[in-house]
Design a protein around this motif. Sequence first.
Motif, PDB file in Angstrom:
ATOM      1  N   ALA A 195      10.290   1.231  12.773  1.00  0.00           N
ATOM      2  CA  ALA A 195      10.499   2.489  13.490  1.00  0.00           C
ATOM      3  C   ALA A 195      11.441   3.425  12.729  1.00  0.00           C
ATOM      4  O   ALA A 195      11.295   4.639  12.781  1.00  0.00           O
ATOM      5  CB  ALA A 195      11.052   2.218  14.890  1.00  0.00           C
ATOM      6  N   GLN A 196      12.406   2.860  11.991  1.00  0.00           N
ATOM      7  CA  GLN A 196      13.333   3.696  11.215  1.00  0.00           C
ATOM      8  C   GLN A 196      12.657   4.277   9.974  1.00  0.00           C
ATOM      9  O   GLN A 196      13.099   5.281   9.442  1.00  0.00           O
ATOM     10  CB  GLN A 196      14.568   2.885  10.774  1.00  0.00           C
ATOM     11  CG  GLN A 196      15.622   2.730  11.841  1.00  0.00           C
ATOM     12  CD  GLN A 196      15.258   1.678  12.868  1.00  0.00           C
ATOM     13  OE1 GLN A 196      14.544   0.731  12.571  1.00  0.00           O
ATOM     14  NE2 GLN A 196      15.720   1.848  14.084  1.00  0.00           N
ATOM     15  N   GLU A 197      11.637   3.637   9.492  1.00  0.00           N
ATOM     16  CA  GLU A 197      10.890   4.087   8.313  1.00  0.00           C
ATOM     17  C   GLU A 197       9.421   4.264   8.712  1.00  0.00           C
ATOM     18  O   GLU A 197       8.595   3.388   8.470  1.00  0.00           O
ATOM     19  CB  GLU A 197      11.002   3.064   7.164  1.00  0.00           C
ATOM     20  CG  GLU A 197      12.399   2.835   6.664  1.00  0.00           C
ATOM     21  CD  GLU A 197      12.904   3.976   5.789  1.00  0.00           C
ATOM     22  OE1 GLU A 197      12.109   4.873   5.443  1.00  0.00           O
ATOM     23  OE2 GLU A 197      14.092   3.959   5.449  1.00  0.00           O
ATOM     24  N   PRO A 198       9.077   5.386   9.340  1.00  0.00           N
ATOM     25  CA  PRO A 198       7.716   5.546   9.881  1.00  0.00           C
ATOM     26  C   PRO A 198       6.617   5.564   8.821  1.00  0.00           C
ATOM     27  O   PRO A 198       5.452   5.349   9.140  1.00  0.00           O
ATOM     28  CB  PRO A 198       7.782   6.884  10.620  1.00  0.00           C
ATOM     29  CG  PRO A 198       8.949   7.605  10.041  1.00  0.00           C
ATOM     30  CD  PRO A 198       9.912   6.554   9.581  1.00  0.00           C
ATOM     31  N   CYS A 199       6.963   5.769   7.559  1.00  0.00           N
ATOM     32  CA  CYS A 199       5.941   5.785   6.507  1.00  0.00           C
ATOM     33  C   CYS A 199       5.860   4.449   5.766  1.00  0.00           C
ATOM     34  O   CYS A 199       5.212   4.351   4.734  1.00  0.00           O
ATOM     35  CB  CYS A 199       6.180   6.944   5.549  1.00  0.00           C
ATOM     36  SG  CYS A 199       5.922   8.538   6.375  1.00  0.00           S
ATOM     37  N   TRP A 200       6.520   3.426   6.308  1.00  0.00           N
ATOM     38  CA  TRP A 200       6.331   2.063   5.819  1.00  0.00           C
ATOM     39  C   TRP A 200       5.261   1.453   6.709  1.00  0.00           C
ATOM     40  O   TRP A 200       5.416   1.395   7.931  1.00  0.00           O
ATOM     41  CB  TRP A 200       7.612   1.256   5.920  1.00  0.00           C
ATOM     42  CG  TRP A 200       8.657   1.645   4.916  1.00  0.00           C
ATOM     43  CD1 TRP A 200       8.784   2.842   4.282  1.00  0.00           C
ATOM     44  CD2 TRP A 200       9.723   0.831   4.454  1.00  0.00           C
ATOM     45  NE1 TRP A 200       9.861   2.828   3.447  1.00  0.00           N
ATOM     46  CE2 TRP A 200      10.470   1.595   3.528  1.00  0.00           C
ATOM     47  CE3 TRP A 200      10.133  -0.466   4.728  1.00  0.00           C
ATOM     48  CZ2 TRP A 200      11.583   1.100   2.878  1.00  0.00           C
ATOM     49  CZ3 TRP A 200      11.249  -0.959   4.080  1.00  0.00           C
ATOM     50  CH2 TRP A 200      11.960  -0.175   3.161  1.00  0.00           C
ATOM     51  N   LYS A 201       4.179   1.031   6.116  1.00  0.00           N
ATOM     52  CA  LYS A 201       3.031   0.549   6.892  1.00  0.00           C
ATOM     53  C   LYS A 201       2.443  -0.690   6.245  1.00  0.00           C
ATOM     54  O   LYS A 201       2.698  -0.971   5.075  1.00  0.00           O
ATOM     55  CB  LYS A 201       1.949   1.623   6.948  1.00  0.00           C
ATOM     56  CG  LYS A 201       2.403   2.931   7.543  1.00  0.00           C
ATOM     57  CD  LYS A 201       1.294   3.977   7.485  1.00  0.00           C
ATOM     58  CE  LYS A 201       1.750   5.320   7.971  1.00  0.00           C
ATOM     59  NZ  LYS A 201       2.242   5.378   9.311  1.00  0.00           N
ATOM     60  N   ASN A 202       1.653  -1.398   7.018  1.00  0.00           N
ATOM     61  CA  ASN A 202       0.824  -2.468   6.488  1.00  0.00           C
ATOM     62  C   ASN A 202      -0.623  -2.046   6.624  1.00  0.00           C
ATOM     63  O   ASN A 202      -1.020  -1.507   7.659  1.00  0.00           O
ATOM     64  CB  ASN A 202       1.017  -3.775   7.259  1.00  0.00           C
ATOM     65  CG  ASN A 202       2.334  -4.443   6.952  1.00  0.00           C
ATOM     66  OD1 ASN A 202       2.985  -4.131   5.970  1.00  0.00           O
ATOM     67  ND2 ASN A 202       2.723  -5.380   7.796  1.00  0.00           N
ATOM     68  N   VAL A 203      -1.401  -2.292   5.587  1.00  0.00           N
ATOM     69  CA  VAL A 203      -2.851  -2.133   5.673  1.00  0.00           C
ATOM     70  C   VAL A 203      -3.393  -3.549   5.840  1.00  0.00           C
ATOM     71  O   VAL A 203      -3.340  -4.357   4.909  1.00  0.00           O
ATOM     72  CB  VAL A 203      -3.429  -1.466   4.404  1.00  0.00           C
ATOM     73  CG1 VAL A 203      -4.941  -1.363   4.515  1.00  0.00           C
ATOM     74  CG2 VAL A 203      -2.817  -0.102   4.181  1.00  0.00           C
ATOM     75  N   PHE A 204      -3.853  -3.853   7.044  1.00  0.00           N
ATOM     76  CA  PHE A 204      -4.405  -5.176   7.333  1.00  0.00           C
ATOM     77  C   PHE A 204      -5.882  -5.163   6.984  1.00  0.00           C
ATOM     78  O   PHE A 204      -6.672  -4.452   7.603  1.00  0.00           O
ATOM     79  CB  PHE A 204      -4.189  -5.533   8.807  1.00  0.00           C
ATOM     80  CG  PHE A 204      -4.777  -6.858   9.202  1.00  0.00           C
ATOM     81  CD1 PHE A 204      -4.426  -8.019   8.534  1.00  0.00           C
ATOM     82  CD2 PHE A 204      -5.686  -6.945  10.245  1.00  0.00           C
ATOM     83  CE1 PHE A 204      -4.966  -9.237   8.896  1.00  0.00           C
ATOM     84  CE2 PHE A 204      -6.235  -8.155  10.615  1.00  0.00           C
ATOM     85  CZ  PHE A 204      -5.863  -9.312   9.945  1.00  0.00           C
ATOM     86  N   ILE A 205      -6.268  -5.935   5.973  1.00  0.00           N
ATOM     87  CA  ILE A 205      -7.662  -6.025   5.536  1.00  0.00           C
ATOM     88  C   ILE A 205      -8.292  -7.176   6.320  1.00  0.00           C
ATOM     89  O   ILE A 205      -8.139  -8.350   5.960  1.00  0.00           O
ATOM     90  CB  ILE A 205      -7.760  -6.266   4.015  1.00  0.00           C
ATOM     91  CG1 ILE A 205      -6.951  -5.210   3.254  1.00  0.00           C
ATOM     92  CG2 ILE A 205      -9.215  -6.257   3.564  1.00  0.00           C
ATOM     93  CD1 ILE A 205      -6.802  -5.507   1.776  1.00  0.00           C
TER      94      ILE A 205
END
Length: 193
Positions: A69-79
């Motif tokens: 939530a503190q880093e909204p542009c940190w994401k996981n792409v779940f394949i």
Amino acid sequence: MSKKMNNSSIVFILLSAVFFMMGCGGDYIPKPNGYIRFDLPEHEYKTLKDSCPYSFEIGTYSVIEQVNAQEPCWKNVFIKPTRGRIHLSYKAVNNNLKMLLEDAHSMVYGHTVKADAIEEQVFLKPGRRVYGVLYEIKGDAASNIQFVATDSVNHYLRGALYFRAAPNKDSLAPLVKFARKDIEHLIETLHWE
């Protein structure tokens, strides 16, 4: 009579044991370990565009997961077909690009303990200001593929592929190959906003 029965029972058991031991003759040929067969889909892509300062294409079979939530542009792409995740970390560049690149380099080369080799592939897309390196870590490393991409002025994106499985280069090879194509496509279609 019971003595005769006992003697004939013992003889029968001994002859049966000898017969079974002799019947197992011949050369034993060890069989190689088998691995699960994966039925992976064709590569098809859709654009990921949200409030982050980057966009790219991911597989239509992939899902974006918010991780911090503190880093909204940190994401996981779940394949989904591979059950692998590309962990994405975005940072704005603020006179710290050298430090960010050195951190990424040390994270990649921290796998040398388990890696058989580390191959680098450079991506240069000057028309879109995308400059990056994809690292394929061969062997039983925890992360088989990592990459960094930047415009060298404002944006920095790092990715690392992980599977929730014990590292085994042979059994994970088809999944790594499938995910690598998606990661290369992600870098090829990366745009900074």
